[in-house]
Design an enzyme around this catalytic site. Structure first.
Site, mmCIF file in Angstrom:
data_model
loop_
_atom_site.group_PDB
_atom_site.id
_atom_site.type_symbol
_atom_site.label_atom_id
_atom_site.label_comp_id
_atom_site.label_asym_id
_atom_site.label_seq_id
_atom_site.Cartn_x
_atom_site.Cartn_y
_atom_site.Cartn_z
ATOM 1 N N CYS A 82 0.836 -1.201 0.000
ATOM 2 C CA CYS A 82 0.000 0.000 0.000
ATOM 3 C C CYS A 82 0.873 1.254 0.000
ATOM 4 O O CYS A 82 1.484 1.582 -1.010
ATOM 5 C CB CYS A 82 -0.997 -0.044 1.155
ATOM 6 S SG CYS A 82 -2.357 1.151 0.977
ATOM 7 N N HIS A 174 -3.026 -5.178 1.554
ATOM 8 C CA HIS A 174 -2.399 -5.412 2.861
ATOM 9 C C HIS A 174 -2.417 -6.890 3.241
ATOM 10 O O HIS A 174 -3.297 -7.313 4.003
ATOM 11 C CB HIS A 174 -3.156 -4.642 3.949
ATOM 12 C CG HIS A 174 -3.051 -3.167 3.867
ATOM 13 N ND1 HIS A 174 -2.093 -2.455 4.540
ATOM 14 C CD2 HIS A 174 -3.793 -2.257 3.188
ATOM 15 C CE1 HIS A 174 -2.244 -1.169 4.292
ATOM 16 N NE2 HIS A 174 -3.268 -1.027 3.467
ATOM 17 N N GLU A 176 -0.665 -8.271 5.366
ATOM 18 C CA GLU A 176 -0.417 -8.346 6.811
ATOM 19 C C GLU A 176 -1.688 -8.209 7.635
ATOM 20 O O GLU A 176 -1.686 -8.488 8.842
ATOM 21 C CB GLU A 176 0.609 -7.279 7.232
ATOM 22 C CG GLU A 176 0.098 -5.855 7.309
ATOM 23 C CD GLU A 176 -0.004 -5.119 5.970
ATOM 24 O OE1 GLU A 176 -0.261 -3.897 6.000
ATOM 25 O OE2 GLU A 176 0.154 -5.756 4.897
#
Length: 192
Positions: A82, A174, A176
């Protein structure tokens, strides 16, 4: 998975804790990067999601921009998620310049609009996983132009959202923030 590998995670702003947790989950040692000294002894670096303008300014204020840029140009594996994608890009749309300016991509900031334009989807990205993985987009950018050595890994609705160039990986989304660690594993495989 990573043996004695150490992956730095830029920890100036953004979702660095989440990346550290993903690295831990796949058995790779993470190291928070807050200064040039922290860059010693790492095998790769992750630039997390967050606020790209703030991160870019902090890199300059902490005298880290040139050091990191040079390390990546000399082959340090780097992955931007991002805002991290924006940091890596050679050009940010409407500015004709970038932050680290190392990856031959042009990026459109906030391409999917503000927070209300955030969404998630599931896609199969053959080089990364044979199964669908969740892609979470939060005020996400996308790539509008790639150089000749950039490999496109994923497009959503005709927009490039994941790409790779030599030692660099960039994702609009994302990984994560999901339970899927496929992209973290893919980045580690890039380094081996």
């Amino acid at each position: 998975m990573g043996g004695n590998m150490v992956i730095g995670v830029l920890a100036l702003q953004g979702a660095f804790r989440e990346h550290m947790k993903c690295l831990e989950n796949i058995g790779v040692q993470g190291k928070l990067i807050k200064s040039n000294e922290d860059l010693e002894g790492i095998d790769g670096i992750i630039f997390p999601g967050g606020e790209s303008t703030a991160m870019g300014r902090i890199l300059v204020d902490f005298n880290m921009k040139e050091t990191i840029s040079n390390k990546i140009k000399r082959g340090l594996p780097a992955w931007g998620t991002c805002a991290g994608m924006i940091l890596l890009a050679k050009k940010i749309n409407r500015t004709n310049k970038g932050h680290l300016e190392v990856m031959d991509i042009d990026v459109k900031r906030n391409a999917y609009g503000r927070q209300l334009g955030s969404f998630s989807t599931k896609e199969i990205i053959p080089l990364v996983s044979k199964d669908p993985i969740e892609l979470v987009f939060i005020r996400a950018p996308y790539i509008t132009k790639v150089g000749k050595n950039v490999e496109i890994l994923c497009e959503i609705d005709g927009n490039i959202v994941a790409a790779k160039e030599e030692n660099m990986l960039a994702t609009s989304f994302h990984p994560e923030l999901t339970e899927y660690e496929d992209f973290h594993r893919y980045f580690i495989e890039m380094i081996k």
